[in-house]
Design a protein around this motif. Structure first.
Motif, short mmCIF file in Angstrom:
data_model
loop_
_atom_site.label_atom_id
_atom_site.label_comp_id
_atom_site.label_asym_id
_atom_site.label_seq_id
_atom_site.Cartn_x
_atom_site.Cartn_y
_atom_site.Cartn_z
N ARG A 227 0.83 -1.19 0.00
CA ARG A 227 0.00 0.00 0.00
C ARG A 227 0.88 1.26 0.00
O ARG A 227 1.88 1.32 0.71
N ALA A 228 0.48 2.25 -0.78
CA ALA A 228 1.22 3.51 -0.78
C ALA A 228 1.12 4.20 0.57
O ALA A 228 2.03 4.91 1.01
N VAL A 229 0.00 4.00 1.25
CA VAL A 229 -0.23 4.52 2.60
C VAL A 229 -0.78 3.37 3.43
O VAL A 229 -1.41 2.46 2.91
N HIS A 230 -0.54 3.38 4.72
CA HIS A 230 -1.04 2.32 5.62
C HIS A 230 -0.46 0.96 5.25
O HIS A 230 -1.15 -0.07 5.30
N ALA A 231 0.82 0.92 4.90
CA ALA A 231 1.42 -0.33 4.42
C ALA A 231 1.56 -1.38 5.52
O ALA A 231 1.43 -2.58 5.26
N LYS A 232 1.85 -0.95 6.75
CA LYS A 232 2.09 -1.90 7.85
C LYS A 232 0.82 -2.01 8.69
O LYS A 232 0.36 -1.00 9.24
N GLY A 233 0.26 -3.21 8.79
CA GLY A 233 -0.99 -3.31 9.52
C GLY A 233 -1.27 -4.69 10.08
O GLY A 233 -0.57 -5.66 9.79
N SER A 234 -2.30 -4.76 10.92
CA SER A 234 -2.75 -5.99 11.55
C SER A 234 -4.27 -6.05 11.44
O SER A 234 -4.93 -5.01 11.32
N GLY A 235 -4.82 -7.25 11.51
CA GLY A 235 -6.27 -7.37 11.35
C GLY A 235 -6.87 -8.49 12.15
O GLY A 235 -6.17 -9.39 12.64
N ALA A 236 -8.18 -8.44 12.30
CA ALA A 236 -8.93 -9.48 13.01
C ALA A 236 -10.39 -9.39 12.64
O ALA A 236 -10.87 -8.35 12.18
N TYR A 237 -11.11 -10.49 12.85
CA TYR A 237 -12.55 -10.55 12.61
C TYR A 237 -13.30 -10.33 13.91
O TYR A 237 -12.77 -10.51 15.00
N GLY A 238 -14.56 -9.96 13.77
CA GLY A 238 -15.37 -9.78 14.95
C GLY A 238 -16.84 -9.59 14.64
O GLY A 238 -17.32 -9.95 13.55
N THR A 239 -17.55 -9.03 15.60
CA THR A 239 -18.99 -8.78 15.44
C THR A 239 -19.31 -7.37 15.91
O THR A 239 -18.66 -6.83 16.81
N PHE A 240 -20.32 -6.81 15.27
CA PHE A 240 -20.87 -5.53 15.70
C PHE A 240 -22.30 -5.77 16.16
O PHE A 240 -23.10 -6.38 15.44
N THR A 241 -22.62 -5.30 17.36
CA THR A 241 -23.94 -5.50 17.94
C THR A 241 -24.58 -4.15 18.24
O THR A 241 -23.97 -3.29 18.89
N VAL A 242 -25.80 -3.95 17.77
CA VAL A 242 -26.52 -2.70 17.99
C VAL A 242 -26.99 -2.62 19.44
O VAL A 242 -27.61 -3.55 19.96
N THR A 243 -26.67 -1.50 20.09
CA THR A 243 -27.12 -1.28 21.47
C THR A 243 -28.01 -0.04 21.61
O THR A 243 -28.63 0.15 22.66
N VAL B 115 0.52 4.87 9.24
CA VAL B 115 0.17 5.60 8.03
C VAL B 115 1.36 5.78 7.10
O VAL B 115 1.34 5.37 5.94
N ALA B 116 2.44 6.38 7.58
CA ALA B 116 3.53 6.77 6.69
C ALA B 116 4.55 5.67 6.47
O ALA B 116 5.20 5.61 5.42
N GLY B 117 4.72 4.79 7.45
CA GLY B 117 5.79 3.80 7.37
C GLY B 117 5.56 2.73 6.33
O GLY B 117 4.42 2.43 5.95
N GLU B 118 6.66 2.12 5.87
CA GLU B 118 6.56 1.00 4.94
C GLU B 118 6.18 -0.27 5.70
O GLU B 118 6.02 -0.26 6.92
N ARG B 119 6.11 -1.39 4.96
CA ARG B 119 5.71 -2.64 5.61
C ARG B 119 6.72 -3.08 6.66
O ARG B 119 6.38 -3.81 7.58
N GLY B 120 7.97 -2.64 6.53
CA GLY B 120 8.98 -3.01 7.51
C GLY B 120 9.10 -2.06 8.68
O GLY B 120 9.96 -2.25 9.55
N ALA B 121 8.24 -1.06 8.74
CA ALA B 121 8.32 -0.08 9.82
C ALA B 121 7.96 -0.73 11.16
O ALA B 121 7.28 -1.76 11.22
N ALA B 122 8.41 -0.11 12.23
CA ALA B 122 8.07 -0.60 13.56
C ALA B 122 6.66 -0.17 13.94
O ALA B 122 6.21 0.92 13.59
N ASP B 123 5.97 -1.02 14.67
CA ASP B 123 4.59 -0.73 15.07
C ASP B 123 4.49 0.46 16.01
O ASP B 123 3.47 1.15 16.03
N ALA B 124 5.52 0.69 16.84
CA ALA B 124 5.42 1.68 17.90
C ALA B 124 6.00 3.03 17.51
O ALA B 124 6.35 3.84 18.37
N GLU B 125 6.11 3.32 16.22
CA GLU B 125 6.59 4.64 15.79
C GLU B 125 5.52 5.70 16.01
O GLU B 125 4.32 5.41 16.06
N ARG B 126 5.97 6.96 16.12
CA ARG B 126 5.02 8.07 16.22
C ARG B 126 4.41 8.28 14.84
O ARG B 126 5.10 8.66 13.88
#
Length: 517
Positions: A58-74, A102-113
């Motif tokens: 991705r040109a932006v948001h290259a480094k990321g993590s994901g998961a599945y879940g549910t949304f429940t209306v309250t 946002v700005a980092g590449e896929r190899g960027a560290a997760d804890a960057e500012r």
């Protein structure tokens, strides 16, 4: 169904085409020291497939993590939206989330500012809905002309290939609208401790539309139920030295251990009258709506409770797109949002291909019926009815639009945004009539003969009758002549050549001659 062969210590290893593999460690060679043979097709497959494993990051948001879940209306917001996902308290909808820097590449560290992406895909019973936002309620720029330039300033200098403070601050110092987001970024919340300990925001202004066609402007908020926790510069530096995947590891392990993270979803609501009287542009992405004037209204609960099984398939190729909306949820005049409605779709088409929505993570959980066909790996979402790939059509069983899902018109200053009927031109016939009547008798005869030869090949009489009625409206003589000629062709008389006859002539030509022609 064939029984899957297995070995004592696991399932049988196969090629991509399903053939058993006898040896996965030793290449086929001419003698123990000899060259590898082209005949070792399993080795070929492995090499060639390896060379193609990566897709463009991705040109932006290259480094990321994901998961599945549910949304429940309250909370009940049916007063404001007809969206089925919000239709009743207690309703659950499956979803997938992706968090990112946002700005980092896929190899960027997760804890960057860096800001964090906060993207959600809801698999609703009216199709997918993507909400693509950040962990901040605002952004650096308000005009789409500046977005790509802003990202360039945050990436690497094209001469040195280094991140460059001069680039960043040169851009920011020339764009005072960035001050709000810069203050967010360099404040305490600039480095979230984990993805679980940050809020998410749709950031843009969107619209909610109810069953009566009334539009209300809206902002989406997701407040973390884990509480806001952040890192100092010193803590982040130490963490990066120990674990560059700290946020990925934390999210995976939390879900794997049953400690499911959750967020409470809220909306802010603004009527058109309130928007007209508001002290600044409510569609400006660099500003928030004051909570005192537009309080948060609780809507539901987001819980992430399942890790992906294949990161590349389910996270790297997960495609979130702001233009993926459902009835009852729409865009706004926000200039940045309007540009994103195109840019994200274009990015996915480039990175993954025309049929990226065939991938399971992007696939809607409802039937998909449209007139888009082909493209690389196309066809998995075809509904199997065999309907054609064009519209309008009169083919029984082909999908049709439903006007009841139309959004209400927008009043934007002196203009009204709506779908104006382009088919209501008062005159679609006079210029065709002029052209017909300019023709000599011989020209008219050849025109009629050609039309009859083509129309005579139609199998559906209602199609022929509909077209003949249009010729009648051009000129009664035009319609009469074509009608008579078609009748002759279909009865086997006249000089006109039917489609069936033309195909028979074509099929009678030897293959070599047809190719030469």
């Amino acid at each position: 169904m064939a029984t899957e062969p297995t070995k004592k210590d696991g399932p049988l290893l196969t090629t991509a085409d399903g053939a058993p593999i006898p040896d996965q460690e030793n290449a086929l060679t001419a003698g123990p020291r000899g060259p590898v043979l082209m005949q070792d097709v399993v080795l070929q497959e492995q090499i060639q497939r390896f060379n193609r494993e990566r897709v463009p990051e991705r040109a932006v948001h290259a480094k990321g993590s994901g998961a599945y879940g549910t949304f429940t209306v309250t909370g009940d917001i049916t007063e404001y939206t007809r969206a089925s996902i919000f239709s009743e308290v207690g309703k659950e909808t499956e979803c997938v989330a992706r968090f990112s820097t946002v700005a980092g590449e896929r190899g960027a560290a997760d804890a960057e500012r860096d800001p964090r992406g906060f993207s959600l895909k809801f698999y609703t019973d009216e199709g997918n809905w993507d909400l693509v936002g950040n962990n901040t309620p605002v952004f650096f720029v308000r005009d789409p002309y500046k977005f790509q330039m802003f990202i360039h300033s945050q990436k690497r200098h094209p001469h040195t290939n280094l991140r460059d403070a001069d680039m960043q601050w040169d851009f920011w110092s020339l764009c005072p609208e960035s001050l709000h987001q810069v203050t967010w970024l360099f404040g305490d919340r600039g480095i979230p401790k984990t993805y679980r300990h940050m809020n998410g925001y749709g950031s843009h202004t969107f619209s909610l539309i109810n069953k009566d066609g009334v539009r209300t402007w809206c902002k989406f908020h997701f407040k973390t139920d884990q509480g806001i926790e952040c890192l100092t510069n010193e803590e982040a530096t130490e963490l990066i030295g120990q674990d560059r995947e700290s946020h990925q590891r934390d999210l995976w392990q939390a879900i794997d251990n049953g400690d499911f993270p959750s967020w409470t979803m809220y909306v802010q609501l603004m009527t058109q009258d309130e928007a007209d009287a508001f002290e600044w542009n409510p569609f400006d992405l660099t500003k928030v709506w004051p909570h005192a004037d537009f309080p948060l209204v609780e809507v539901g609960k987001l819980e992430l409770n399942r890790n992906p099984q294949n990161y590349f398939h389910e996270v790297e190729q997960a495609a979130f797109n702001p233009n993926v909306m459902i009835p009852g949820v729409g865009p706004s005049p926000d200039k940045m949002l309007q540009a994103r409605l195109m840019s994200y779709q274009d990015a996915h088409l480039y990175r993954i291909g025309a049929n990226y929505r065939d991938l399971k993570v992007n696939r809607p959980h409802v039937p998909v019926r449209n007139y888009m066909r082909d493209g690389q790996f196309g066809g998995q979402l075809d509904d199997g009815t065999g309907h054609p790939n064009y519209y309008p059509n009169s083919v029984p069983g082909a999908p049709r639009p439903d006007p009841s899902y139309a959004e209400p018109a927008w009043a934007l200053g002196d203009v009204t945004v709506d779908r104006y009927n382009s088919r209501l031109d008062p005159d679609d016939f006079s210029q065709a009539a002029d052209l017909y009547n300019l023709m000599s008798e011989d020209e008219k005869g050849r025109l009629v003969e050609s039309l009859a030869g083509s129309l005579g090949g139609c199998q559906r009489q209602e199609v022929v009758d509909r077209q003949l009625a249009l010729f009648d409206r051009v000129d009664p003589d035009y319609g009469r002549r074509v009608r008579e000629a078609v009748s002759k062709v279909r009865s086997g008389g006249g000089d006109g050549q039917s489609v069936d006859a033309a195909m028979a002539v074509r099929d009678a030509v030897p293959e070599g001659e047809a190719q030469r022609d």
